[in-house]
Design an enzyme around this catalytic site. Structure first.
Site, PDB file in Angstrom:
ATOM      1  N   HIS A 268     -46.728   9.305  16.519  1.00  0.00           N
ATOM      2  CA  HIS A 268     -47.490   8.063  16.303  1.00  0.00           C
ATOM      3  C   HIS A 268     -46.594   7.008  15.661  1.00  0.00           C
ATOM      4  CE1 HIS A 268     -51.505   9.387  17.385  1.00  0.00           C
ATOM      5  NE2 HIS A 268     -51.485  10.377  16.520  1.00  0.00           N
TER       6      HIS A 268
ATOM      7  N   HIS B 210     -46.486  15.698  15.843  1.00  0.00           N
ATOM      8  CA  HIS B 210     -47.584  14.892  16.390  1.00  0.00           C
ATOM      9  C   HIS B 210     -47.685  13.563  15.644  1.00  0.00           C
ATOM     10  CE1 HIS B 210     -51.563  14.118  18.174  1.00  0.00           C
ATOM     11  NE2 HIS B 210     -51.768  13.512  17.009  1.00  0.00           N
ATOM     12  N   GLU B 211     -47.677  13.637  14.309  1.00  0.00           N
ATOM     13  CA  GLU B 211     -47.832  12.412  13.509  1.00  0.00           C
ATOM     14  C   GLU B 211     -46.586  11.534  13.590  1.00  0.00           C
ATOM     15  OE1 GLU B 211     -51.541  13.531  12.924  1.00  0.00           O
ATOM     16  OE2 GLU B 211     -50.640  11.582  12.547  1.00  0.00           O
TER      17      GLU B 211
ATOM     18  N   GLU C  12     -51.632   9.735  21.379  1.00  0.00           N
ATOM     19  CA  GLU C  12     -51.723  11.143  20.954  1.00  0.00           C
ATOM     20  C   GLU C  12     -50.685  12.010  21.651  1.00  0.00           C
ATOM     21  OE1 GLU C  12     -54.535   9.875  18.437  1.00  0.00           O
ATOM     22  OE2 GLU C  12     -53.381  11.728  18.458  1.00  0.00           O
TER      23      GLU C  12
ATOM     24  N   TYR D 178     -57.577  12.950  23.169  1.00  0.00           N
ATOM     25  CA  TYR D 178     -56.782  14.187  23.109  1.00  0.00           C
ATOM     26  C   TYR D 178     -56.833  14.915  24.446  1.00  0.00           C
ATOM     27  CZ  TYR D 178     -57.068  13.133  18.159  1.00  0.00           C
ATOM     28  OH  TYR D 178     -56.988  12.489  16.934  1.00  0.00           O
TER      29      TYR D 178
ATOM     30  N   HIS E 188     -63.450  14.588  13.551  1.00  0.00           N
ATOM     31  CA  HIS E 188     -63.563  13.361  14.338  1.00  0.00           C
ATOM     32  C   HIS E 188     -65.005  12.923  14.520  1.00  0.00           C
ATOM     33  CE1 HIS E 188     -59.702  15.138  15.001  1.00  0.00           C
ATOM     34  NE2 HIS E 188     -59.248  14.023  15.476  1.00  0.00           N
TER      35      HIS E 188
ATOM     36  N   HIS F 282     -57.119  15.390   6.494  1.00  0.00           N
ATOM     37  CA  HIS F 282     -56.885  15.418   7.943  1.00  0.00           C
ATOM     38  C   HIS F 282     -55.684  14.528   8.251  1.00  0.00           C
ATOM     39  CE1 HIS F 282     -58.014  16.452  12.020  1.00  0.00           C
ATOM     40  NE2 HIS F 282     -57.533  15.267  12.314  1.00  0.00           N
ATOM     41  N   ALA F 283     -54.712  15.073   8.988  1.00  0.00           N
ATOM     42  CA  ALA F 283     -53.445  14.362   9.209  1.00  0.00           C
ATOM     43  C   ALA F 283     -53.671  13.005   9.870  1.00  0.00           C
ATOM     44  CB  ALA F 283     -52.536  15.214  10.089  1.00  0.00           C
TER      45      ALA F 283
HETATM   46  C1  LIG Z   1     -53.426  15.627  14.181  1.00  0.00           C
HETATM   47  C2  LIG Z   1     -54.415  14.868  14.449  1.00  0.00           C
HETATM   48  C3  LIG Z   1     -54.505  13.483  13.891  1.00  0.00           C
HETATM   49 SE1  LIG Z   1     -54.485  12.117  15.213  1.00  0.00          SE
HETATM   50  C4  LIG Z   1     -55.595  15.358  15.243  1.00  0.00           C
HETATM   51  O1  LIG Z   1     -56.713  15.035  14.876  1.00  0.00           O
HETATM   52  N1  LIG Z   1     -55.441  16.147  16.339  1.00  0.00           N
HETATM   53  C5  LIG Z   1     -54.165  16.541  16.963  1.00  0.00           C
HETATM   54  C6  LIG Z   1     -54.541  17.479  18.073  1.00  0.00           C
HETATM   55  C7  LIG Z   1     -56.014  17.467  18.242  1.00  0.00           C
HETATM   56  C8  LIG Z   1     -56.604  16.717  17.028  1.00  0.00           C
HETATM   57  C9  LIG Z   1     -57.358  17.685  16.112  1.00  0.00           C
HETATM   58  O2  LIG Z   1     -56.786  18.097  15.101  1.00  0.00           O
HETATM   59  O3  LIG Z   1     -58.512  18.019  16.450  1.00  0.00           O
HETATM   60 ZN   LIG Z   2     -52.850  11.913  16.653  1.00  0.00          ZN
END
Ligand SMILES: C=C(C[SeH])C(=O)N1CCC[C@H]1C(=O)O
Ligand SMILES: [Zn+2]
Length: 597
Positions: free
Chosen positions: A354, A350-351, A378, A490, A480, A320-321
């Site tokens: 950060h 997105h990353e 975010e 988010y 998450h 997971h990024a």
């Molecule tokens: C890219 C990330 C790491 Se902070 C992320 O979890 N995001 C980015 C958008 C929404 C959420 C997800 O993937 O559920």
């Molecule tokens: Zn993020």
């Protein structure tokens, strides 16, 4: 006297902040070692380091109580003490702290290493979420195949986490109470420093819901056209496995067969990037170049050396990024399992957003090195990505030759953005409304799955592809929930990024209200130093001031409001209303026929 003790307080807290930076660096290195090489040994080491650090934090916390910081004159000094006066999970006694860390890392490693057998080939059982299942959900248009992978993943990553999750809720709530919160829900919401945070979320949802219902109705019709009445009903929720994403959180993968004007040229940058032999590194270099074009900070040498941007073949990692701050002012990293595709191009930005935030606030006290609120962190990369995904920018970098702007192309473009941004809001809202209920005890373990799907149906208008029972625990099939990462951030991000984007576009001279040659949907702030400087001024603040001050610095507004998003999508909203009227599509959804409670 107060003067002397305030000066003593300043010297003390600056020293404590320096020590905190060293502790956070050590904790981040241990966490990086574990999540970039998932082994029992690295897990034990991570927990050992966390335990030692929690002891040191307890001592520092005891010392802060010796200062009457509430009476200090200096705002920043008071704010630093206030933040250090909250101990966090380290307030738990050692055995419970260790138990909590074990239950979270148990869920997280289960999620990261879960393997699924292939559809119609039970001998091949090495499929991971990334890249395998992600790719299948992006491409497959076979409802039975999608249903199979949806069920298997929710079994492996969801149901299997139920025990650990139940334990985590219990222990995390105990930690919340030791920090003078009623429960974790109140603790999470305290990060936003406003007394009516939950009401603000509800208000925003009321403002956005009409637009979402129109988009939902249109997409359901187009899916029914494709899959038939048996698979997609005329008035019910949409089956969650048909929306191009394991959690139905963004629907951009179904654009190709649902966009309003199919005879207009499709803007598919995945194909273009693959045709042009893009690599993961090239996507990172392009993103870095965009930030530099705004006079923001280049990624430092260590970033390129230490980051992991592709999935290793010799070990298990958390794919997971994630973006990492090592709190020493020079070590910043990204870890993600990049694939050359439009979705990952967005995630790279997105990353990188950060990391840009980390770079902008790296010289302020450690305790202020965070987003003005978690949603701001975010929103940075996504705000830049709103410019990158504009047809103008994609033409600029040669990723699309796309038609010249005309009304139909514009609707297609807004539709592409809408099935990414609008549909995400009810998903994000659901995930933390569910967990607020769990932490408050309104949702008990024997209601977990029923309450989760009730919210999913009520807010998102989606239903599970098959019957669900309390043997399942579908919430944990989302990263998450298995990794103890709050999600309202988010929801906040997807609202404030449109306020940031609108402000930056006006500063860049790319958006002039009422000027049809300077539309918000066409805005690309690329190379605008003025916009970059305005963004930098906000990012440098970190969390040193309450977020309305940061919001005001960039946008002139002090409130989080849906009006940025609604203004951006206004033409799409009008088009959807007319189209749904034309087809007579039912707006909204009746309750599902699938049994889940
Ligand atoms: C890219 C990330 C790491 Se902070 C992320 O979890 N995001 C980015 C958008 C929404 C959420 C997800 O993937 O559920
Ligand atoms: Zn993020």
């Amino acid at each position: 006297d107060l003067e002397a003790s305030e000066q003593e307080g300043r010297e003390y807290i600056m020293h404590l902040d320096k020590m905190a930076g060293i502790r956070k660096n050590r904790a981040a290195l241990a966490e990086w070692a574990y999540t970039s090489n998932i082994t029992k040994e690295n897990e034990d080491n991570r927990i050992q380091v966390q335990l030692e650090i929690s002891q040191q934090e307890k001592l520092a916390w005891e010392e802060t109580k010796m200062y009457r910081w509430q009476d200090f004159q200096d705002f920043s000094l008071r704010r630093m003490f206030k933040k250090y006066s909250q101990l966090g999970v380290a307030a738990l006694p050692n055995d419970k702290y260790k138990q909590l860390m074990l239950s979270i890392s148990g869920m997280e490693s289960n999620y990261a290493t879960a393997k699924i057998c292939a559809y119609k080939n039970e001998t091949k059982c090495d499929l991971s979420l990334e890249p395998d299942l992600t790719e299948i959900f992006a491409k497959s248009q076979d409802p039975e195949e999608l249903k199979y992978y949806w069920v298997e993943w929710h079994k492996a990553a969801g149901a299997r986490a139920r025990q650990n999750f139940t334990e985590y809720v219990q222990l995390d709530n105990e930690a919340a109470k030791l920090n003078n919160f009623d429960d974790v829900a109140e603790w999470w919401q305290s990060e936003y420093e406003v007394p009516d945070f939950e009401q603000q979320l509800a208000k925003i949802w009321e403002n956005v819901k009409p637009l979402y219902q129109q988009l939902h109705a249109y997409v359901r019709k187009r899916l029914r056209d494709k899959y038939g009445e048996e698979v997609v009903s005329a008035r019910g929720p949409i089956p969650a496995h048909l929306l191009g994403n394991m959690w139905a959180q963004t629907w951009n993968n179904i654009e190709s067969f649902t966009r309003p004007y199919p005879d207009k040229k499709e803007v598919d940058i995945t194909q273009a990037m693959q045709d042009q032999n893009y690599t993961s590194l090239k996507m990172f270099r392009m993103s870095d170049e965009f930030f530099r074009s705004l006079n923001l900070t280049a990624m430092p040498e260590k970033f390129w050396k230490n980051s992991i941007i592709e999935k290793p073949t010799d070990r298990e990692i958390v794919c997971h990024a994630s973006a990492w701050d090592f709190y020493d002012g020079e070590d910043f990293r990204i870890k993600m399992c990049t694939v050359v595709s439009k979705e990952y191009f967005k995630t790279v930005h997105h990353e990188m957003g950060h990391v840009q935030y980390y770079l902008q606030y790296k010289d302020i006290p450690v305790v202020f090195r965070g987003g003005a609120n978690p949603g701001f962190h975010e929103a940075v990369g996504d705000t830049i990505a709103l410019s990158v995904s504009s047809p103008k920018h994609l033409r600029r970098v040669g990723l699309t030759s796309g038609d010249a702007e005309d009304e139909q192309t514009e609707i297609n473009q807004l539709y592409k953005m809408g099935i990414d941004k609008i549909v995400f809001l009810p998903f994000a809202y659901t995930l933390d409304l569910f967990r607020y209920g769990v932490f408050r005890g309104a949702t008990t373990p024997d209601d977990y799955n029923c309450h989760y799907w009730r919210l999913r149906e009520e807010l998102q208008g989606v239903e599970p592809p098959v019957t669900r029972t309390e043997d399942d625990f579908d919430a944990a099939a989302k990263y998450h929930v298995s990794a103890d990462v709050e999600y309202a951030r988010y929801y906040v991000s997807f609202i404030v990024q449109f306020q940031f984007h609108r402000a930056l576009c006006q500063i860049a001279g790319e958006y002039v209200p009422e000027d049809l040659t300077k539309k918000l949907v066409d805005c690309d702030i690329y190379q605008s130093v003025a916009a970059g400087n305005a963004l930098s001024n906000m990012l440098k603040m970190g969390s040193s001031r309450p977020w309305p001050d940061a919001m005001e610095a960039l946008t002139g507004q002090r409130a989080m409001r849906a009006d940025g998003l609604l203004e951006y999508f206004r033409p799409l909203h009008d088009w959807l209303q007319a189209e749904n009227q034309r087809t007579g599509e039912y707006i909204g959804w009746e309750s599902s026929n699938i049994q889940y409670c």
